[in-house]
Design a protein around this motif. Structure first.
Motif, PDB file in Angstrom:
ATOM      1  N   ARG A 199     106.632 -46.102 -37.689  1.00 47.24           N
ATOM      2  CA  ARG A 199     106.882 -45.256 -38.761  1.00 47.24           C
ATOM      3  C   ARG A 199     107.581 -44.033 -38.841  1.00 47.24           C
ATOM      4  NH1 ARG A 199     100.897 -46.159 -41.798  1.00 47.24           N
ATOM      5  NH2 ARG A 199     101.038 -48.365 -42.040  1.00 47.24           N
ATOM      6  N   TYR A 200     108.366 -43.636 -39.609  1.00 47.64           N
ATOM      7  CA  TYR A 200     109.214 -42.502 -39.611  1.00 47.64           C
ATOM      8  C   TYR A 200     108.275 -41.361 -40.025  1.00 47.64           C
ATOM      9  CZ  TYR A 200     113.705 -44.694 -40.144  1.00 47.64           C
ATOM     10  OH  TYR A 200     114.815 -45.440 -40.010  1.00 47.64           O
ATOM     11  N   GLU A 201     108.515 -40.207 -39.122  1.00 47.80           N
ATOM     12  CA  GLU A 201     107.982 -39.041 -39.619  1.00 47.80           C
ATOM     13  C   GLU A 201     108.982 -38.343 -40.766  1.00 47.80           C
ATOM     14  OE1 GLU A 201     106.758 -36.525 -36.571  1.00 47.80           O
ATOM     15  OE2 GLU A 201     106.334 -38.043 -35.222  1.00 47.80           O
ATOM     16  N   VAL A 202     108.519 -38.020 -41.917  1.00 47.33           N
ATOM     17  CA  VAL A 202     109.271 -37.429 -42.871  1.00 47.33           C
ATOM     18  C   VAL A 202     108.612 -36.058 -43.162  1.00 47.33           C
ATOM     19  CG1 VAL A 202     110.094 -37.605 -45.229  1.00 47.33           C
ATOM     20  CG2 VAL A 202     109.906 -39.521 -43.835  1.00 47.33           C
ATOM     21  N   ARG A 203     109.089 -34.999 -42.612  1.00 48.35           N
ATOM     22  CA  ARG A 203     108.611 -33.594 -42.386  1.00 48.35           C
ATOM     23  C   ARG A 203     109.276 -32.530 -41.973  1.00 48.35           C
ATOM     24  NH1 ARG A 203     106.487 -32.051 -37.804  1.00 48.35           N
ATOM     25  NH2 ARG A 203     106.662 -33.526 -36.088  1.00 48.35           N
ATOM     26  N   LEU A 204     109.030 -31.373 -42.159  1.00 46.81           N
ATOM     27  CA  LEU A 204     109.591 -30.318 -41.658  1.00 46.81           C
ATOM     28  C   LEU A 204     108.828 -29.884 -40.392  1.00 46.81           C
ATOM     29  CD1 LEU A 204     110.520 -28.104 -44.843  1.00 46.81           C
ATOM     30  CD2 LEU A 204     112.102 -28.708 -43.257  1.00 46.81           C
ATOM     31  N   PRO A 205     109.325 -29.213 -39.290  1.00 51.45           N
ATOM     32  CA  PRO A 205     108.276 -28.754 -38.235  1.00 51.45           C
ATOM     33  C   PRO A 205     107.409 -27.650 -38.758  1.00 51.45           C
ATOM     34  CG  PRO A 205     110.767 -29.051 -37.433  1.00 51.45           C
ATOM     35  CD  PRO A 205     110.658 -29.220 -38.902  1.00 51.45           C
TER      36      PRO A 205
ATOM     37  N   ALA B  86     105.175 -21.504 -32.721  1.00 52.16           N
ATOM     38  CA  ALA B  86     105.882 -20.879 -31.770  1.00 52.16           C
ATOM     39  C   ALA B  86     107.198 -21.479 -31.145  1.00 52.16           C
ATOM     40  CB  ALA B  86     104.960 -20.483 -30.597  1.00 52.16           C
ATOM     41  N   ASP B  87     107.336 -22.963 -31.529  1.00 49.54           N
ATOM     42  CA  ASP B  87     108.515 -23.523 -30.897  1.00 49.54           C
ATOM     43  C   ASP B  87     108.994 -24.775 -32.077  1.00 49.54           C
ATOM     44  OD1 ASP B  87     107.186 -26.471 -29.062  1.00 49.54           O
ATOM     45  OD2 ASP B  87     106.457 -25.550 -30.810  1.00 49.54           O
ATOM     46  N   ALA B  88     109.060 -24.183 -33.063  1.00 44.86           N
ATOM     47  CA  ALA B  88     109.402 -25.129 -34.278  1.00 44.86           C
ATOM     48  C   ALA B  88     111.279 -25.489 -34.128  1.00 44.86           C
ATOM     49  CB  ALA B  88     109.059 -24.640 -35.435  1.00 44.86           C
ATOM     50  N   GLU B  89     111.515 -26.628 -34.119  1.00 43.92           N
ATOM     51  CA  GLU B  89     112.762 -26.963 -34.018  1.00 43.92           C
ATOM     52  C   GLU B  89     113.581 -26.864 -35.353  1.00 43.92           C
ATOM     53  OE1 GLU B  89     110.037 -28.610 -33.286  1.00 43.92           O
ATOM     54  OE2 GLU B  89     110.363 -30.771 -33.784  1.00 43.92           O
ATOM     55  N   PHE B  90     114.902 -26.451 -35.355  1.00 45.49           N
ATOM     56  CA  PHE B  90     115.674 -26.358 -36.493  1.00 45.49           C
ATOM     57  C   PHE B  90     116.188 -27.486 -37.270  1.00 45.49           C
ATOM     58  CE2 PHE B  90     117.327 -22.598 -33.790  1.00 45.49           C
ATOM     59  CZ  PHE B  90     115.998 -21.887 -33.920  1.00 45.49           C
ATOM     60  N   VAL B  91     115.236 -28.375 -37.585  1.00 44.61           N
ATOM     61  CA  VAL B  91     115.603 -29.857 -38.155  1.00 44.61           C
ATOM     62  C   VAL B  91     114.643 -30.141 -39.348  1.00 44.61           C
ATOM     63  CG1 VAL B  91     116.316 -30.493 -35.986  1.00 44.61           C
ATOM     64  CG2 VAL B  91     113.944 -31.047 -36.681  1.00 44.61           C
ATOM     65  N   LEU B  92     115.149 -31.241 -40.106  1.00 42.98           N
ATOM     66  CA  LEU B  92     114.218 -31.811 -41.194  1.00 42.98           C
ATOM     67  C   LEU B  92     114.348 -33.382 -40.460  1.00 42.98           C
ATOM     68  CD1 LEU B  92     112.790 -32.608 -43.800  1.00 42.98           C
ATOM     69  CD2 LEU B  92     115.359 -32.955 -44.652  1.00 42.98           C
ATOM     70  N   TYR B  93     113.129 -33.950 -40.279  1.00 39.02           N
ATOM     71  CA  TYR B  93     113.022 -35.102 -40.025  1.00 39.02           C
ATOM     72  C   TYR B  93     112.824 -36.073 -41.043  1.00 39.02           C
ATOM     73  CZ  TYR B  93     111.811 -33.381 -35.519  1.00 39.02           C
ATOM     74  OH  TYR B  93     111.797 -32.727 -34.082  1.00 39.02           O
TER      75      TYR B  93
ATOM     76  N   GLN C 257      99.194 -31.727 -41.052  1.00 38.38           N
ATOM     77  CA  GLN C 257      98.423 -30.308 -40.712  1.00 38.38           C
ATOM     78  C   GLN C 257      98.634 -29.461 -42.002  1.00 38.38           C
ATOM     79  OE1 GLN C 257      98.704 -28.458 -36.887  1.00 38.38           O
ATOM     80  NE2 GLN C 257      99.610 -30.099 -35.905  1.00 38.38           N
ATOM     81  N   ASN C 258      99.571 -28.963 -42.331  1.00 42.01           N
ATOM     82  CA  ASN C 258      99.930 -28.038 -43.294  1.00 42.01           C
ATOM     83  C   ASN C 258     101.270 -28.420 -44.244  1.00 42.01           C
ATOM     84  OD1 ASN C 258     100.560 -25.911 -45.117  1.00 42.01           O
ATOM     85  ND2 ASN C 258      99.976 -24.299 -43.458  1.00 42.01           N
ATOM     86  N   PRO C 259     100.781 -29.200 -45.501  1.00 40.58           N
ATOM     87  CA  PRO C 259     101.926 -29.432 -46.325  1.00 40.58           C
ATOM     88  C   PRO C 259     102.744 -28.639 -46.883  1.00 40.58           C
ATOM     89  CG  PRO C 259      99.987 -30.710 -46.996  1.00 40.58           C
ATOM     90  CD  PRO C 259      99.490 -29.585 -45.877  1.00 40.58           C
ATOM     91  N   ASP C 260     102.181 -27.363 -47.238  1.00 37.92           N
ATOM     92  CA  ASP C 260     102.876 -26.209 -47.713  1.00 37.92           C
ATOM     93  C   ASP C 260     104.130 -25.971 -46.692  1.00 37.92           C
ATOM     94  OD1 ASP C 260     101.250 -25.935 -49.861  1.00 37.92           O
ATOM     95  OD2 ASP C 260      99.938 -24.450 -49.095  1.00 37.92           O
ATOM     96  N   ILE C 261     103.913 -26.162 -45.556  1.00 34.15           N
ATOM     97  CA  ILE C 261     105.061 -25.922 -44.808  1.00 34.15           C
ATOM     98  C   ILE C 261     105.899 -27.029 -44.454  1.00 34.15           C
ATOM     99  CG2 ILE C 261     105.398 -24.961 -42.202  1.00 34.15           C
ATOM    100  CD1 ILE C 261     103.116 -23.351 -42.418  1.00 34.15           C
ATOM    101  N   GLU C 262     105.067 -28.335 -44.131  1.00 31.46           N
ATOM    102  CA  GLU C 262     106.078 -29.430 -43.902  1.00 31.46           C
ATOM    103  C   GLU C 262     106.772 -30.126 -44.866  1.00 31.46           C
ATOM    104  OE1 GLU C 262     103.679 -31.287 -40.227  1.00 31.46           O
ATOM    105  OE2 GLU C 262     101.990 -30.612 -41.410  1.00 31.46           O
ATOM    106  N   CYS C 263     106.136 -29.697 -46.006  1.00 34.61           N
ATOM    107  CA  CYS C 263     106.779 -30.789 -47.085  1.00 34.61           C
ATOM    108  C   CYS C 263     107.660 -29.811 -48.069  1.00 34.61           C
ATOM    109  CB  CYS C 263     105.562 -31.358 -47.987  1.00 34.61           C
ATOM    110  SG  CYS C 263     104.510 -32.347 -46.932  1.00 34.61           S
TER     111      CYS C 263
END
Length: 481
Positions: free
Chosen positions: A184-190, A194-201, A243-249
């Motif tokens: 399954r795909y992960e569709v989210r922002l990291p 302390a180590d969030a990558e600079f991407v959108l999955y 974990q946190n839709p406000d940040i990840e979505c």
């Protein structure tokens, strides 16, 4: 003599009373889903006067403290003490519960075994109301018939018995689409940690000619009007945040907050396949390009030791910093000719090498395909490339000064790597954890709130190095040991 008999009788009565007082043992909690709600319960028993439940979602209790959801129940219903919450649970949530029971005027407390929602099985005969939907899992596939003797394996897969040397999982990426029964795909922002990558999955992986290809792209393909400081991003119902839709979505640029500079993909087997101990083989061609890195990972299925800051660990089957050239201030080469394998137990960049082993080659590991192998048992992690072992890492992480986590003392010698893990494949870029500030020509500082923006602003220097930025995977295999 009469006095002695009286005393003996009194002692017997006291002991009998004490035995009754302390005979009660809180049973394992039952979890049920009811539409967008859930409840937890224990069976009624003569002597129970009230029951309190404290519940955390994806976060273990450190003590008998108040939970994310909590409440005291004063009356049983249909012979069960039931606490209901209006919160919707996801299949990949892990539920932690401690219970307080007043029984015959005495109080009893107990921590329940963590409950993984996707693994919860409920007997249909125990369902309280007809409108309740219980959580089930697919029946594990049967073991293939074997003519040779089946030797017991160290490897565990939930309730399934396996044989040593058995091929448990094989993916050859045949066909034209991702096999959704396995991946399954992960569709989210990291997460903004302390180590969030600079991407959108997102869902931009490709399968062609028996190969999985995950290729990162610059936001808007770097068209002249593309600007990560404008617009907004809302993944809506597609978002797989856990974990946190406000940040990840969602993300709305303002000030130092920008949209993710890179669009890429990340897939996993969490819903379909996980295991404890085994040998993993991945034949892959790793990405080439500055500030990229591959994700060939084993990640914890239930996060039993906690979800934040790698509390439940991460294993890297193979890892490179995909830069064509990358040196430290002292001249040490850290780019794509240096292969790493190991464990991540802390988010900070300065601790990344504490549990890593490595080997180097004359050529970049993204030049051609290699077979990367991780063997994970109850004593150590061992790493190979093309059949040649290049290092191992012993357990005992709970006692290590860098990785020490009190929760791990409740596990075995390999804790936190004593639980089931699943497979993750993907490509990431930048971030705060995998590129030290000691690296020359690095355009961002790990502690800077403008890190992603500064990375984006330097793209004129690094995008020309993305000559072969894709992770290409030929196969993934898992064997029992």
């Amino acid at each position: 003599m009469r006095f002695s008999l009286c005393c003996i009788s009194f002692v017997w009565l006291c002991c009998y009373g004490v035995q009754n007082v302390f005979a009660y043992k809180i049973p394992q909690i039952k979890l049920e889903l009811i539409g967008d709600k859930f409840n937890v319960s224990i069976p009624d028993e003569a002597g129970i006067e009230n029951v309190a439940f404290n519940i955390n979602r994806n976060r273990p209790f450190k003590a008998f403290e108040q939970g994310e959801f909590s409440g005291r129940v004063s009356t049983p219903i249909d012979n069960r003490w039931i606490f209901e919450s209006k919160r919707h649970l996801r299949d990949d949530d892990t539920i932690y519960i401690w219970t307080d029971v007043q029984f015959n005027k005495n109080r009893f407390r107990a921590m329940s075994t963590p409950i993984v929602v996707s693994e919860t099985l409920t007997d249909i005969n125990e369902v309280i109301n007809d409108n309740k939907s219980t959580v089930t899992t697919e029946t594990p596939p049967a073991i293939d018939p074997r003519t040779e003797k089946c030797e017991p394996a160290l490897t565990k897969i939930r309730d399934r018995n396996v044989c040593r040397g058995e091929l448990l999982f094989e993916e050859n990426f045949n066909g034209n689409e991702l096999n959704v029964t396995r991946w399954r795909y992960e569709v989210r922002l990291p997460l903004d940690n302390a180590d969030a990558e600079f991407v959108l999955y997102d869902t931009n992986a490709e399968i062609t000619n028996g190969l999985l290809k995950i290729e990162p792209h610059i936001w808007g393909n770097d068209s002249p009007d593309a600007d990560i400081r404008r617009g907004s991003l809302n993944l809506g119902a597609r978002c797989t945040a856990y974990q946190n839709p406000d940040i990840e979505c969602r993300r709305q640029p303002f000030g130092r907050v920008v949209l993710p500079p890179i669009l890429t993909a990340r897939i996993n087997t969490k819903h379909a396949f996980s295991f404890k101990y085994g040998r993993v083989e991945v034949r892959a061609k790793l990405p080439q390009g500055d500030w990229l890195y591959p994700l060939l990972l084993l990640e914890p299925h239930a996060n039993l030791y906690g979800q934040q800051a790698y509390a439940s660990g991460q294993m890297r089957i193979a890892f490179i910093r995909s830069n064509l050239q990358l040196q430290t201030q002292s001249g040490t080469e850290m780019g794509g000719r240096l292969l790493n394998g190991g464990a991540v137990l802390r988010p900070e960049a300065i601790y990344r090498n504490a549990f890593m082993v490595n080997t180097s080659r004359d050529a970049h590991f993204g030049e051609t395909f290699h077979v990367y192998t991780l063997t994970w048992d109850d004593r150590r992690l061992s790493f190979e490339v093309d059949g040649q072992k290049y290092g191992s890492i012993d357990g005992g992480f709970a006692q290590h000064e860098v990785g020490q986590n009190y929760a791990w003392t409740s596990g075995n010698y390999m804790a936190p790597f004593d639980q089931e893990f699943y497979i993750t494949l993907g490509v990431a870029a930048g971030g705060h954890g995998d590129f030290s500030d000691d690296y020359l020509s690095k355009p961002w500082a790990n502690t800077s709130p403008k890190a992603a923006l500064n990375f984006w602003r330097d793209r004129a220097n690094w995008k020309s190095t993305w000559t072969s930025p894709a992770l290409v995977v030929d196969y993934v295999r898992v064997f029992a040991i």
